[in-house]
Design a protein around this motif. Structure first.
Motif, PDB file in Angstrom:
ATOM      1  N   ILE A 191       0.865  -1.177   0.000  1.00  0.00           N
ATOM      2  CA  ILE A 191       0.000   0.000   0.000  1.00  0.00           C
ATOM      3  C   ILE A 191       0.902   1.228   0.000  1.00  0.00           C
ATOM      4  O   ILE A 191       2.093   1.139   0.337  1.00  0.00           O
ATOM      5  CB  ILE A 191      -0.953   0.015   1.216  1.00  0.00           C
ATOM      6  N   ALA A 192       0.358   2.357  -0.379  1.00  0.00           N
ATOM      7  CA  ALA A 192       1.173   3.566  -0.546  1.00  0.00           C
ATOM      8  C   ALA A 192       1.854   3.976   0.750  1.00  0.00           C
ATOM      9  O   ALA A 192       2.984   4.469   0.749  1.00  0.00           O
ATOM     10  CB  ALA A 192       0.303   4.703  -1.070  1.00  0.00           C
ATOM     11  N   GLU A 193       1.168   3.771   1.876  1.00  0.00           N
ATOM     12  CA  GLU A 193       1.721   4.196   3.163  1.00  0.00           C
ATOM     13  C   GLU A 193       2.999   3.452   3.528  1.00  0.00           C
ATOM     14  O   GLU A 193       3.784   3.928   4.350  1.00  0.00           O
ATOM     15  CB  GLU A 193       0.677   3.998   4.269  1.00  0.00           C
ATOM     16  N   GLN A 194       3.226   2.291   2.919  1.00  0.00           N
ATOM     17  CA  GLN A 194       4.425   1.520   3.239  1.00  0.00           C
ATOM     18  C   GLN A 194       5.690   2.110   2.614  1.00  0.00           C
ATOM     19  O   GLN A 194       6.795   1.877   3.120  1.00  0.00           O
ATOM     20  CB  GLN A 194       4.242   0.063   2.783  1.00  0.00           C
ATOM     21  N   VAL A 195       5.553   2.832   1.518  1.00  0.00           N
ATOM     22  CA  VAL A 195       6.725   3.436   0.884  1.00  0.00           C
ATOM     23  C   VAL A 195       6.786   4.945   1.094  1.00  0.00           C
ATOM     24  O   VAL A 195       7.789   5.579   0.757  1.00  0.00           O
ATOM     25  CB  VAL A 195       6.767   3.124  -0.630  1.00  0.00           C
ATOM     26  N   ALA A 196       5.736   5.527   1.664  1.00  0.00           N
ATOM     27  CA  ALA A 196       5.719   6.978   1.893  1.00  0.00           C
ATOM     28  C   ALA A 196       6.900   7.460   2.735  1.00  0.00           C
ATOM     29  O   ALA A 196       7.446   8.538   2.465  1.00  0.00           O
ATOM     30  CB  ALA A 196       4.396   7.388   2.543  1.00  0.00           C
ATOM     31  N   PRO A 197       7.353   6.703   3.762  1.00  0.00           N
ATOM     32  CA  PRO A 197       8.492   7.179   4.565  1.00  0.00           C
ATOM     33  C   PRO A 197       9.815   7.239   3.805  1.00  0.00           C
ATOM     34  O   PRO A 197      10.805   7.725   4.352  1.00  0.00           O
ATOM     35  CB  PRO A 197       8.569   6.147   5.700  1.00  0.00           C
ATOM     36  N   TYR A 198       9.831   6.761   2.564  1.00  0.00           N
ATOM     37  CA  TYR A 198      11.072   6.774   1.785  1.00  0.00           C
ATOM     38  C   TYR A 198      11.030   7.797   0.647  1.00  0.00           C
ATOM     39  O   TYR A 198      11.990   7.904  -0.114  1.00  0.00           O
ATOM     40  CB  TYR A 198      11.336   5.380   1.205  1.00  0.00           C
ATOM     41  N   ILE A 242       5.999  14.239  -1.423  1.00  0.00           N
ATOM     42  CA  ILE A 242       4.666  14.212  -0.819  1.00  0.00           C
ATOM     43  C   ILE A 242       4.332  15.595  -0.267  1.00  0.00           C
ATOM     44  O   ILE A 242       5.114  16.184   0.478  1.00  0.00           O
ATOM     45  CB  ILE A 242       4.595  13.164   0.307  1.00  0.00           C
ATOM     46  N   ASP A 243       3.182  16.105  -0.651  1.00  0.00           N
ATOM     47  CA  ASP A 243       2.705  17.378  -0.110  1.00  0.00           C
ATOM     48  C   ASP A 243       1.221  17.245   0.208  1.00  0.00           C
ATOM     49  O   ASP A 243       0.614  16.187   0.023  1.00  0.00           O
ATOM     50  CB  ASP A 243       2.962  18.527  -1.098  1.00  0.00           C
ATOM     51  N   ARG A 244       0.637  18.322   0.664  1.00  0.00           N
ATOM     52  CA  ARG A 244      -0.762  18.260   1.088  1.00  0.00           C
ATOM     53  C   ARG A 244      -1.719  18.045  -0.078  1.00  0.00           C
ATOM     54  O   ARG A 244      -2.866  17.647   0.117  1.00  0.00           O
ATOM     55  CB  ARG A 244      -1.131  19.545   1.821  1.00  0.00           C
ATOM     56  N   GLU A 248      -2.711   9.916  -3.385  1.00  0.00           N
ATOM     57  CA  GLU A 248      -1.594   8.980  -3.540  1.00  0.00           C
ATOM     58  C   GLU A 248      -0.871   9.116  -4.879  1.00  0.00           C
ATOM     59  O   GLU A 248      -0.274   8.158  -5.379  1.00  0.00           O
ATOM     60  CB  GLU A 248      -2.069   7.533  -3.340  1.00  0.00           C
ATOM     61  N   ASP A 249      -0.882  10.314  -5.445  1.00  0.00           N
ATOM     62  CA  ASP A 249      -0.131  10.535  -6.685  1.00  0.00           C
ATOM     63  C   ASP A 249       1.371  10.364  -6.486  1.00  0.00           C
ATOM     64  O   ASP A 249       2.109  10.111  -7.442  1.00  0.00           O
ATOM     65  CB  ASP A 249      -0.403  11.950  -7.221  1.00  0.00           C
ATOM     66  N   TYR A 250       1.825  10.506  -5.246  1.00  0.00           N
ATOM     67  CA  TYR A 250       3.264  10.450  -4.980  1.00  0.00           C
ATOM     68  C   TYR A 250       3.871   9.074  -5.262  1.00  0.00           C
ATOM     69  O   TYR A 250       5.086   8.930  -5.360  1.00  0.00           O
ATOM     70  CB  TYR A 250       3.554  10.842  -3.530  1.00  0.00           C
ATOM     71  N   ILE A 251       3.014   8.060  -5.401  1.00  0.00           N
ATOM     72  CA  ILE A 251       3.543   6.716  -5.643  1.00  0.00           C
ATOM     73  C   ILE A 251       3.764   6.438  -7.131  1.00  0.00           C
ATOM     74  O   ILE A 251       4.322   5.399  -7.507  1.00  0.00           O
ATOM     75  CB  ILE A 251       2.606   5.642  -5.040  1.00  0.00           C
ATOM     76  N   LEU A 252       3.379   7.366  -7.982  1.00  0.00           N
ATOM     77  CA  LEU A 252       3.535   7.163  -9.428  1.00  0.00           C
ATOM     78  C   LEU A 252       4.985   6.880  -9.842  1.00  0.00           C
ATOM     79  O   LEU A 252       5.225   5.998 -10.678  1.00  0.00           O
ATOM     80  CB  LEU A 252       2.983   8.369 -10.192  1.00  0.00           C
ATOM     81  N   PRO A 253       5.987   7.609  -9.305  1.00  0.00           N
ATOM     82  CA  PRO A 253       7.374   7.270  -9.676  1.00  0.00           C
ATOM     83  C   PRO A 253       7.760   5.839  -9.308  1.00  0.00           C
ATOM     84  O   PRO A 253       8.557   5.206 -10.007  1.00  0.00           O
ATOM     85  CB  PRO A 253       8.207   8.290  -8.887  1.00  0.00           C
ATOM     86  N   VAL A 254       7.195   5.316  -8.222  1.00  0.00           N
ATOM     87  CA  VAL A 254       7.484   3.937  -7.814  1.00  0.00           C
ATOM     88  C   VAL A 254       6.878   2.959  -8.817  1.00  0.00           C
ATOM     89  O   VAL A 254       7.516   1.982  -9.224  1.00  0.00           O
ATOM     90  CB  VAL A 254       6.939   3.668  -6.393  1.00  0.00           C
ATOM     91  N   LEU A 255       5.635   3.226  -9.229  1.00  0.00           N
ATOM     92  CA  LEU A 255       4.975   2.363 -10.210  1.00  0.00           C
ATOM     93  C   LEU A 255       5.728   2.374 -11.536  1.00  0.00           C
ATOM     94  O   LEU A 255       5.899   1.334 -12.182  1.00  0.00           O
ATOM     95  CB  LEU A 255       3.530   2.825 -10.426  1.00  0.00           C
ATOM     96  N   ILE A 285      -4.414  -0.378  -3.768  1.00  0.00           N
ATOM     97  CA  ILE A 285      -3.193  -1.102  -3.401  1.00  0.00           C
ATOM     98  C   ILE A 285      -2.381  -1.263  -4.681  1.00  0.00           C
ATOM     99  O   ILE A 285      -2.884  -1.037  -5.790  1.00  0.00           O
ATOM    100  CB  ILE A 285      -3.497  -2.470  -2.739  1.00  0.00           C
ATOM    101  N   TYR A 286      -1.126  -1.661  -4.539  1.00  0.00           N
ATOM    102  CA  TYR A 286      -0.239  -1.703  -5.705  1.00  0.00           C
ATOM    103  C   TYR A 286       0.544  -3.008  -5.683  1.00  0.00           C
ATOM    104  O   TYR A 286       1.097  -3.397  -4.649  1.00  0.00           O
ATOM    105  CB  TYR A 286       0.719  -0.511  -5.681  1.00  0.00           C
TER     106      TYR A 286
END
Length: 442
Positions: A220-227, A231-233, A239-246, A262-263
């Motif tokens: 889930i996105a929250e699992q990679v958010a700390p890395y 990420i902004d408000r 959860e657009d911030y996970i696009l580079p990971v995808l 989920i991803y």
């Protein structure tokens, strides 16, 4: 295509038999880049491809593929040679600042000594010729210039020689083998020891790849958010911030019955060896800048010599302001006069640069601590495990999978001739045809 060092390192660390997902997760590289890199490397070192019955591809490399590359490409040989040469050159550059400091002190001490001795000799000669009261100055030459005599005596090169030599001996006996020497410490004092986060992006993507692997390719996105730092408000909720990971790991979003995302990353779920849970920091932590990695004793010595160098430059400048002194001594003193502004500039910079850098380091560390605090704060969402997070984790677990390709699963390999493989797998081929015939009968 230029071969990626990260790919070669990953191949070695993974035992020379890898999948694209293995290498992408290990190195943190974009999965498409990892695939192209593996193909290029396999082509250059005569590696082999193994195709599993599932259609997945395994890359097999010889243990000595680096030797093969070196023998094949003169550019790689030249690069390795240049890296060795640059290592030596950079070391010379590093120690040169300490050498210049010591040389500057010695030159100015000699120049000041020559000037004072020469002036005292000249004054004594004039006193003897005139028979004046100047004889009272005999034996007191250092007090001819009352403003600087005491300072010169304090910094006379033989002052406290045995004490410094003895302390230096103690330091050399207790110094750790891995500690930098004094000349290296001078460079560290002046310019620091480089960016401690030079490989931050590499660490970031390696950590994210490990998180995905640890969760068997479904997160889930929250699992990679700390890395992540993007990420902004505005994009936190959608959860657009996970696009580079995808994009990097070729992931796919999936929507749960409750409308939650989920991803999962199919290519990171295929491996040639069973993956175990790898320990990893709960968030990406940037390392703080250190003012210097040198020991405190060497830093104090550098400061002391820098201060001595600056004071000597001021003393020497007070002498050289008098044109008659330069005209009287000529030769060595004339040379020192010609480079005096370089000596003074170096003395000022030697103390000024570290002072400015100290405040820059404090400012940088403040920003780093702020970013670390933000990343650490994102781990609280996972630790709290709200109902929404729990539902997302449960749904993600449905996509978690680890496909381990065994040697028995290989349907084709470039290591052997096709006919030879067909003969070896005759029984398997017969069984496959029998299954198809049975299916038609039913």
């Amino acid at each position: 295509m230029t071969l990626q060092p990260e790919i070669m390192q990953s191949v070695e660390q993974l035992g020379y038999r890898v999948t694209v997902g293995d290498v992408a997760a290990k190195s943190g590289l974009d999965i498409n880049l990892a695939q192209r890199g593996l193909l290029a490397l396999a082509s250059d070192v005569s590696g082999h491809l193994q195709v599993a019955e599932s259609g997945d591809i395994i890359y097999l490399f010889p243990d000595n593929f680096r030797t093969i590359l070196r023998n094949k490409y003169w550019k790689l040989q030249l690069k390795e040679t240049w890296e060795k040469i640059w290592k030596v050159l950079f070391y010379i550059i590093r120690i040169s600042f300490g050498i210049v400091l010591v040389a500057s002190i010695i030159l100015m001490l000699i120049a000041i000594t020559v000037i004072i001795i020469g002036l005292n000799s000249s004054r004594d000669g004039n006193s003897n010729n005139s028979g004046s009261r100047g004889g009272s100055y005999r034996g007191g030459g250092f007090f001819f210039f009352p403003n600087f005599g005491d300072l010169f005596w304090i910094f006379y090169p033989n002052y406290g020689y045995n004490r410094y030599d003895h302390s230096s001996s103690r330091r050399s006996q207790s110094r750790d083998a891995n500690e930098m020497n004094f000349l290296e410490a001078v460079f560290s004092f002046l310019f620091g020891d480089g960016n401690p986060n030079y490989n931050l992006e590499e660490r970031r993507w390696k950590a994210i790849g490990t998180v995905i692997k640890n969760n068997k390719g479904s997160i889930i996105a929250e699992q990679v958010a700390p890395y992540l730092d993007n990420i902004d408000r505005y994009n936190k909720e959608n959860e657009d911030y996970i696009l580079p990971v995808l994009t990097r790991f070729n992931g796919n979003p999936e929507v749960s019955p409750n409308g939650e995302l989920i991803y999962h990353f199919p290519e990171l779920q295929v491996t040639v060896q069973e993956s175990t849970q790898k320990s990893i920091s709960t968030y990406l932590r940037e390392r703080l800048y250190k003012f210097s990695e040198a020991g405190s004793n060497k830093i104090m010595l550098a400061i002391g010599l820098g201060a001595l160098n600056f004071i000597l430059a001021l003393i020497l400048g007070s002498f050289l302001k008098d044109p008659s002194i330069v005209a009287q001594f000529r030769g060595f003193i004339a040379f020192i006069n010609s480079i005096y502004w370089l000596l003074l500039g170096y003395a000022m910079a030697f103390l000024g640069v570290p002072l400015i850098r100290y405040f820059v380091v404090q400012m940088r560390n403040g920003k780093i601590e702020s970013r670390n605090s933000e990343r650490k704060g994102r781990t609280e969402l996972l630790q709290d495990k709200t109902e929404t997070i729990q539902h997302k984790l449960e749904y993600a677990s449905q996509f978690a999978n680890q496909a381990i390709i065994q040697q028995s699963d290989i349907a084709y390999t470039t290591e052997k001739d096709v006919l030879e493989q067909e003969i070896e797998q005759a029984d398997k081929i017969d069984q496959e045809w029998q299954k198809r015939l049975d299916a038609l009968d039913n």
